[in-house]
Write a protein that holds these residues in place. Sequence first.
Motif, PDB file in Angstrom:
ATOM      1  N   PRO A 201      69.088  65.046  27.740  1.00 31.91           N
ATOM      2  CA  PRO A 201      68.656  64.543  26.679  1.00 31.91           C
ATOM      3  C   PRO A 201      69.253  63.330  25.703  1.00 31.91           C
ATOM      4  O   PRO A 201      68.263  62.891  25.470  1.00 31.91           O
ATOM      5  N   ALA A 202      70.745  63.384  25.634  1.00 34.87           N
ATOM      6  CA  ALA A 202      71.080  62.275  25.087  1.00 34.87           C
ATOM      7  C   ALA A 202      71.160  60.668  25.856  1.00 34.87           C
ATOM      8  O   ALA A 202      71.222  60.379  25.467  1.00 34.87           O
ATOM      9  N   LEU A 203      70.743  60.753  27.579  1.00 37.61           N
ATOM     10  CA  LEU A 203      71.083  59.916  27.576  1.00 37.61           C
ATOM     11  C   LEU A 203      70.103  59.426  28.983  1.00 37.61           C
ATOM     12  O   LEU A 203      69.802  58.043  28.870  1.00 37.61           O
ATOM     13  N   LEU A 204      68.934  59.834  28.975  1.00 37.71           N
ATOM     14  CA  LEU A 204      67.406  60.196  29.589  1.00 37.71           C
ATOM     15  C   LEU A 204      67.144  59.134  28.730  1.00 37.71           C
ATOM     16  O   LEU A 204      66.939  57.786  29.658  1.00 37.71           O
ATOM     17  N   PRO A 205      66.084  58.740  27.768  1.00 29.21           N
ATOM     18  CA  PRO A 205      66.792  57.773  27.169  1.00 29.21           C
ATOM     19  C   PRO A 205      66.601  56.584  27.447  1.00 29.21           C
ATOM     20  O   PRO A 205      66.262  55.248  27.370  1.00 29.21           O
ATOM     21  N   SER A 206      68.078  56.343  27.901  1.00 30.87           N
ATOM     22  CA  SER A 206      68.743  55.184  27.546  1.00 30.87           C
ATOM     23  C   SER A 206      69.075  54.660  29.143  1.00 30.87           C
ATOM     24  O   SER A 206      68.077  53.823  29.173  1.00 30.87           O
ATOM     25  N   LEU A 207      69.197  55.434  29.771  1.00 29.19           N
ATOM     26  CA  LEU A 207      68.485  55.027  31.770  1.00 29.19           C
ATOM     27  C   LEU A 207      67.255  54.097  31.549  1.00 29.19           C
ATOM     28  O   LEU A 207      66.846  53.616  32.211  1.00 29.19           O
ATOM     29  N   GLU A 208      66.294  55.254  30.760  1.00 31.84           N
ATOM     30  CA  GLU A 208      64.926  54.946  31.141  1.00 31.84           C
ATOM     31  C   GLU A 208      64.486  53.192  30.330  1.00 31.84           C
ATOM     32  O   GLU A 208      63.756  52.811  30.769  1.00 31.84           O
ATOM     33  N   ARG A 209      64.902  53.204  29.167  1.00 30.64           N
ATOM     34  CA  ARG A 209      64.891  51.611  29.133  1.00 30.64           C
ATOM     35  C   ARG A 209      65.794  50.226  29.644  1.00 30.64           C
ATOM     36  O   ARG A 209      65.107  49.888  30.153  1.00 30.64           O
ATOM     37  N   GLN A 210      67.224  50.994  30.711  1.00 29.57           N
ATOM     38  CA  GLN A 210      67.422  50.169  30.976  1.00 29.57           C
ATOM     39  C   GLN A 210      67.088  49.730  33.160  1.00 29.57           C
ATOM     40  O   GLN A 210      66.628  49.104  33.018  1.00 29.57           O
ATOM     41  N   CYS A 211      66.245  51.537  33.242  1.00 27.51           N
ATOM     42  CA  CYS A 211      65.093  51.202  33.858  1.00 27.51           C
ATOM     43  C   CYS A 211      63.853  51.766  34.031  1.00 27.51           C
ATOM     44  O   CYS A 211      63.632  52.511  34.326  1.00 27.51           O
ATOM     45  N   PRO A 212      62.977  51.121  33.217  1.00 20.11           N
ATOM     46  CA  PRO A 212      61.591  50.866  32.877  1.00 20.11           C
ATOM     47  C   PRO A 212      61.259  51.191  34.304  1.00 20.11           C
ATOM     48  O   PRO A 212      60.991  50.983  35.677  1.00 20.11           O
ATOM     49  N   LYS A 213      60.067  51.876  34.309  1.00 11.93           N
ATOM     50  CA  LYS A 213      59.400  52.494  35.445  1.00 11.93           C
ATOM     51  C   LYS A 213      58.619  51.298  36.076  1.00 11.93           C
ATOM     52  O   LYS A 213      58.946  51.525  37.415  1.00 11.93           O
ATOM     53  N   ASP A 214      58.098  50.368  35.182  1.00 14.40           N
ATOM     54  CA  ASP A 214      57.914  49.328  35.995  1.00 14.40           C
ATOM     55  C   ASP A 214      59.014  48.526  36.231  1.00 14.40           C
ATOM     56  O   ASP A 214      58.450  46.568  36.647  1.00 14.40           O
ATOM     57  N   GLY A 215      59.801  47.902  35.694  1.00 11.42           N
ATOM     58  CA  GLY A 215      60.787  46.823  35.993  1.00 11.42           C
ATOM     59  C   GLY A 215      61.080  47.294  37.383  1.00 11.42           C
ATOM     60  O   GLY A 215      60.603  47.566  38.418  1.00 11.42           O
ATOM     61  N   SER A 216      62.315  45.998  37.506  1.00 15.00           N
ATOM     62  CA  SER A 216      62.692  46.131  39.298  1.00 15.00           C
ATOM     63  C   SER A 216      63.556  46.181  39.175  1.00 15.00           C
ATOM     64  O   SER A 216      64.789  47.432  38.074  1.00 15.00           O
ATOM     65  N   PRO A 217      63.600  47.006  40.841  1.00 13.62           N
ATOM     66  CA  PRO A 217      64.712  48.046  41.219  1.00 13.62           C
ATOM     67  C   PRO A 217      65.517  47.374  41.730  1.00 13.62           C
ATOM     68  O   PRO A 217      66.505  48.585  41.750  1.00 13.62           O
ATOM     69  N   MET A 218      66.014  45.953  41.561  1.00 11.76           N
ATOM     70  CA  MET A 218      67.254  45.648  41.478  1.00 11.76           C
ATOM     71  C   MET A 218      68.025  45.535  39.876  1.00 11.76           C
ATOM     72  O   MET A 218      69.212  44.870  39.899  1.00 11.76           O
ATOM     73  N   ASP A 219      67.599  45.654  39.106  1.00 12.20           N
ATOM     74  CA  ASP A 219      68.481  45.699  38.036  1.00 12.20           C
ATOM     75  C   ASP A 219      69.462  46.533  37.853  1.00 12.20           C
ATOM     76  O   ASP A 219      69.501  47.903  38.408  1.00 12.20           O
ATOM     77  N   ARG A 220      70.393  46.738  37.331  1.00  3.58           N
ATOM     78  CA  ARG A 220      72.414  47.538  37.185  1.00  3.58           C
ATOM     79  C   ARG A 220      72.397  48.061  35.905  1.00  3.58           C
ATOM     80  O   ARG A 220      71.742  47.348  35.145  1.00  3.58           O
ATOM     81  N   LEU A 221      72.636  49.214  36.385  1.00  4.74           N
ATOM     82  CA  LEU A 221      73.101  49.564  35.185  1.00  4.74           C
ATOM     83  C   LEU A 221      74.718  50.056  34.738  1.00  4.74           C
ATOM     84  O   LEU A 221      75.245  50.122  36.268  1.00  4.74           O
ATOM     85  N   LEU A 222      75.827  50.402  34.101  1.00  4.34           N
ATOM     86  CA  LEU A 222      76.869  51.403  34.377  1.00  4.34           C
ATOM     87  C   LEU A 222      76.564  52.311  35.068  1.00  4.34           C
ATOM     88  O   LEU A 222      75.532  52.712  34.955  1.00  4.34           O
TER      89      LEU A 222
END
Length: 315
Positions: A201-222
């Motif tokens: 639960p400490a990571l999930l909100p951050s991942l959702e911000r970096q990869c929003p459901k309607d965002g680009s599938p090619m956005d990158r994250l560490l």
Amino acid sequence: MGSRSELQVGFYSDKCPFAEATVEAAVVDAAVVNPRVAPILLRLHFHDCFVEGCDGSILITTGVQDAEISASAHQGVMGFDVIAKAKAAIEAQCPGVVSCADIVAIAARDAVALAGGPTYEVETGRRDGRLSSANMAWRMPQFHDSVHTLRLKFFEKGLTEADLVLLSGGAHTIGTTACFFVRDRLYAFMGTNTSDPTISPALLPSLERQCPKDGSPMDRLLLDQVTGERFDVQSLINIKNGLSVLPSDSILYDNNITKSVVDFYSVDKSSFAEDFAVAMIKMGRIDVNTGTEGEIRQVCETVNPMFLLYLQSAE
């Protein structure tokens, strides 16, 4: 395929004494332009070795149809420009001596060191493969594989569960991934409309911000959201704590054997770098061409002209 015993440290000492230094210079130069070059070259070596062995076949992009690099399992693999630059510089010194396959292996070692990882001696003497086909990549480990499938794919290459943990989860201490590879974990886990419950639960909100459901599938994250710019054991600690990004990393904690390996390095952090280097050397021996097998390609992106003419005449 050749025997790993035919590889040796310092294979080019007499034939091309500045070969390894030339590769290192190309890697350092590339890092100035692109700080992501370390994980890029590490991944390139992994993908080369897992398809038809460490033979540089992944580099072949011209003169063949449906080249290996076009396989979906190789999506996002890069670093060809660095290898080409190193190859050109070496050919100017020692034409026809140093294989593209060896350059890939040396570049991966130098990239790991550049990111703060271990230094180790690379066994050389590989010769380049002549075949390149996307169909050959069907047994490439993939992000959606089960831990059972991953174990089988590593076993097929003579690698153990410890090697799997080190070369898959451990290698993800550096680098980034596209949101495409994590979206199902976040929004459609196991065909549901929910996220993977093993994500902290400490990571999930951050991942959702970096990869929003309607965002680009090619956005990158560490890949390592804690110390992703530094080579360390944190990616394995992340697996233990539900902080891993890729599904193929998180599932390493679902199997008793791989879980025990993750737990071991989470406690004995000092062993990680040394054992990672050993696993890299072991991977670099997979199904190599040596002796008179294969060829020394003049240009890494294509097989040598005479063999290319033979292929064309046989079509």
